[in-house]
Write an enzyme that holds these catalytic residues in place. Structure first.
Site, mmCIF file in Angstrom:
data_model
loop_
_atom_site.group_PDB
_atom_site.id
_atom_site.type_symbol
_atom_site.label_atom_id
_atom_site.label_comp_id
_atom_site.label_asym_id
_atom_site.label_seq_id
_atom_site.Cartn_x
_atom_site.Cartn_y
_atom_site.Cartn_z
ATOM 1 C CE1 TYR A 155 -4.179 1.275 -0.412
ATOM 2 C CE2 TYR A 155 -3.684 2.630 1.496
ATOM 3 C CZ TYR A 155 -4.490 2.326 0.420
ATOM 4 O OH TYR A 155 -5.607 3.082 0.171
ATOM 5 C CE LYS A 162 -7.076 6.138 0.109
ATOM 6 N NZ LYS A 162 -8.056 6.917 -0.686
HETATM 7 P P1 NAD Z 1 -11.967 3.354 -8.846
HETATM 8 O O1 NAD Z 1 -10.780 3.106 -9.699
HETATM 9 O O2 NAD Z 1 -13.276 2.891 -9.331
HETATM 10 O O3 NAD Z 1 -12.073 4.887 -8.444
HETATM 11 C C1 NAD Z 1 -10.954 5.733 -8.360
HETATM 12 C C2 NAD Z 1 -11.366 7.010 -9.053
HETATM 13 O O4 NAD Z 1 -10.353 8.030 -8.906
HETATM 14 C C3 NAD Z 1 -11.583 6.808 -10.566
HETATM 15 O O5 NAD Z 1 -12.881 7.241 -10.906
HETATM 16 C C4 NAD Z 1 -10.535 7.715 -11.178
HETATM 17 O O6 NAD Z 1 -10.946 8.287 -12.419
HETATM 18 C C5 NAD Z 1 -10.432 8.778 -10.094
HETATM 19 N N1 NAD Z 1 -9.277 9.645 -10.275
HETATM 20 C C6 NAD Z 1 -7.954 9.322 -10.221
HETATM 21 N N2 NAD Z 1 -7.210 10.401 -10.514
HETATM 22 C C7 NAD Z 1 -8.080 11.443 -10.738
HETATM 23 C C8 NAD Z 1 -7.934 12.798 -11.112
HETATM 24 N N3 NAD Z 1 -6.717 13.358 -11.308
HETATM 25 N N4 NAD Z 1 -9.060 13.560 -11.262
HETATM 26 C C9 NAD Z 1 -10.280 13.036 -11.086
HETATM 27 N N5 NAD Z 1 -10.487 11.738 -10.758
HETATM 28 C C10 NAD Z 1 -9.395 10.953 -10.590
HETATM 29 O O7 NAD Z 1 -11.603 2.630 -7.456
HETATM 30 P P2 NAD Z 1 -12.313 2.692 -6.016
HETATM 31 O O8 NAD Z 1 -11.765 1.535 -5.281
HETATM 32 O O9 NAD Z 1 -13.780 2.878 -6.141
HETATM 33 O O10 NAD Z 1 -11.636 3.993 -5.372
HETATM 34 C C11 NAD Z 1 -12.392 5.062 -4.851
HETATM 35 C C12 NAD Z 1 -11.795 5.509 -3.517
HETATM 36 O O11 NAD Z 1 -11.998 4.480 -2.567
HETATM 37 C C13 NAD Z 1 -10.294 5.765 -3.566
HETATM 38 O O12 NAD Z 1 -10.007 6.892 -2.747
HETATM 39 C C14 NAD Z 1 -9.730 4.510 -2.944
HETATM 40 O O13 NAD Z 1 -8.461 4.708 -2.372
HETATM 41 C C15 NAD Z 1 -10.781 4.268 -1.878
HETATM 42 N N6 NAD Z 1 -10.780 2.930 -1.277
HETATM 43 C C16 NAD Z 1 -10.845 1.818 -2.066
HETATM 44 C C17 NAD Z 1 -10.828 0.566 -1.473
HETATM 45 C C18 NAD Z 1 -10.848 -0.685 -2.315
HETATM 46 O O14 NAD Z 1 -10.473 -1.741 -1.815
HETATM 47 N N7 NAD Z 1 -11.294 -0.624 -3.559
HETATM 48 C C19 NAD Z 1 -10.768 0.451 -0.066
HETATM 49 C C20 NAD Z 1 -10.726 1.604 0.703
HETATM 50 C C21 NAD Z 1 -10.726 2.844 0.087
#
Ligand code: NAD
Length: 255
Positions: A155, A162
């Site tokens: 990570y 984060k």
């Molecule tokens: P995802 O890939 O579907 O979403 C990530 C989003 O970030 C995408 O829509 C991408 O276009 C956007 N993004 C990245 N750079 C960008 C920029 N410069 N401008 C605008 N948008 C941008 O994946 P996800 O897992 O749904 O991630 C969403 C959030 O949830 C993130 O912050 C991720 O760290 C967090 N998260 C995910 C998990 C997991 O296991 N999937 C767990 C905890 C937290």
């Protein structure tokens, strides 16, 4: 739950596809009667997010790369036309794949700054855009992960981003609280999404959660959506500056 969010306007950033956590949140908001405004990151995502937005009955689907000040200015203008928003969901993160693979000590300056800019600073930048539109108060939320406070293999630089994001939640909550704007983070358990695909060994992380979490399973994205709907609703009115764990209880386990 039914019609908890009637009359509310929700801006949701971070839908990339139907597996995105932001999509599950948008679905929950829509189910509870909110009006949706979605954003996407650049032309590559335009068609997909427009189609998903149409299926969700979104009022608007706007382009917004959070690292681009002109996009943020256009977002401000679009929200001014709208008149007001009640919530902003920041569901955005990015780090270079190599920084998620090599030892943290080898993180480059550029890679560190990029992860911070996209994954943490952007919450502050977008909060500044939406706060003036929350004339009757509002709810800002972001998505975080256990890797902010514990070391999770691979990570790395994202864990540090984060940690900054969670601290930003607390400072923003203190700044914006007098305007009745609440700021919280949802710490989701691991879910297979596009962003998660960049983390090496993600399937084994999921396996450990299924084995050790008190609920003996991983989470569903709909559980994140329902928590976001609760936070935005009247029921969440006393909660700000908080990191809410939606991880089937995994974080309480020591060994
Ligand atoms: P995802 O890939 O579907 O979403 C990530 C989003 O970030 C995408 O829509 C991408 O276009 C956007 N993004 C990245 N750079 C960008 C920029 N410069 N401008 C605008 N948008 C941008 O994946 P996800 O897992 O749904 O991630 C969403 C959030 O949830 C993130 O912050 C991720 O760290 C967090 N998260 C995910 C998990 C997991 O296991 N999937 C767990 C905890 C937290």
């Amino acid at each position: 739950m039914s019609n908890l969010l009637e009359g509310k306007t929700a801006l949701v950033l971070g839908v990339a596809n139907r597996w995105s956590l932001a999509h599950a949140i948008a679905e929950a908001f829509r189910r509870e009667g909110a009006k949706l405004i979605l954003t996407y990151q650049g032309d590559r995502q335009k068609l997909t997010v427009e189609e998903l937005g149409a299926a969700l009955g979104a009022a608007r689907v706007l382009n917004c790369d959070v690292t681009n000040d002109e996009d943020l200015d256009r977002l401000t203008a679009a929200l001014e036309e709208e008149g007001h928003v009640d919530t902003m969901v920041h569901s955005i993160a990015f780090a270079n794949r190599e920084d998620l693979a090599r030892p943290f000590v080898e993180t480059s300056r550029a890679g560190y700054l990029l992860a911070q800019e996209v994954s943490s600073y952007s919450l502050v930048a977008v909060a500044r855009v939406v706060a003036p539109m929350m004339k009757e108060g509002g709810s800002i939320m972001t998505l975080t992960y256990l890797g902010a406070t514990r070391v999770v293999t691979n990570y790395n630089v994202m864990g540090v981003a984060k940690a900054a994001l969670e601290s930003s939640v607390r400072y923003l909550a203190a700044d914006l609280g007098p305007e009745n704007i609440r700021v919280n983070a949802i710490s989701a358990g691991p879910v297979k999404t596009l962003a998660a695909a960049g983390i090496g060994g993600f399937s084994s992380i999921l396996g450990v959660v299924r084995e050790k979490a008190p609920l003996r399973r991983a989470i569903e994205t709909s559980e994140v959506g329902d928590t976001a709907a609760f936070l935005l609703s009247h029921a969440g009115r006393g909660i700000t500056g908080e990191v809410i764990m939606v991880d089937a209880g995994y974080h309480i386990i020591g060994m």
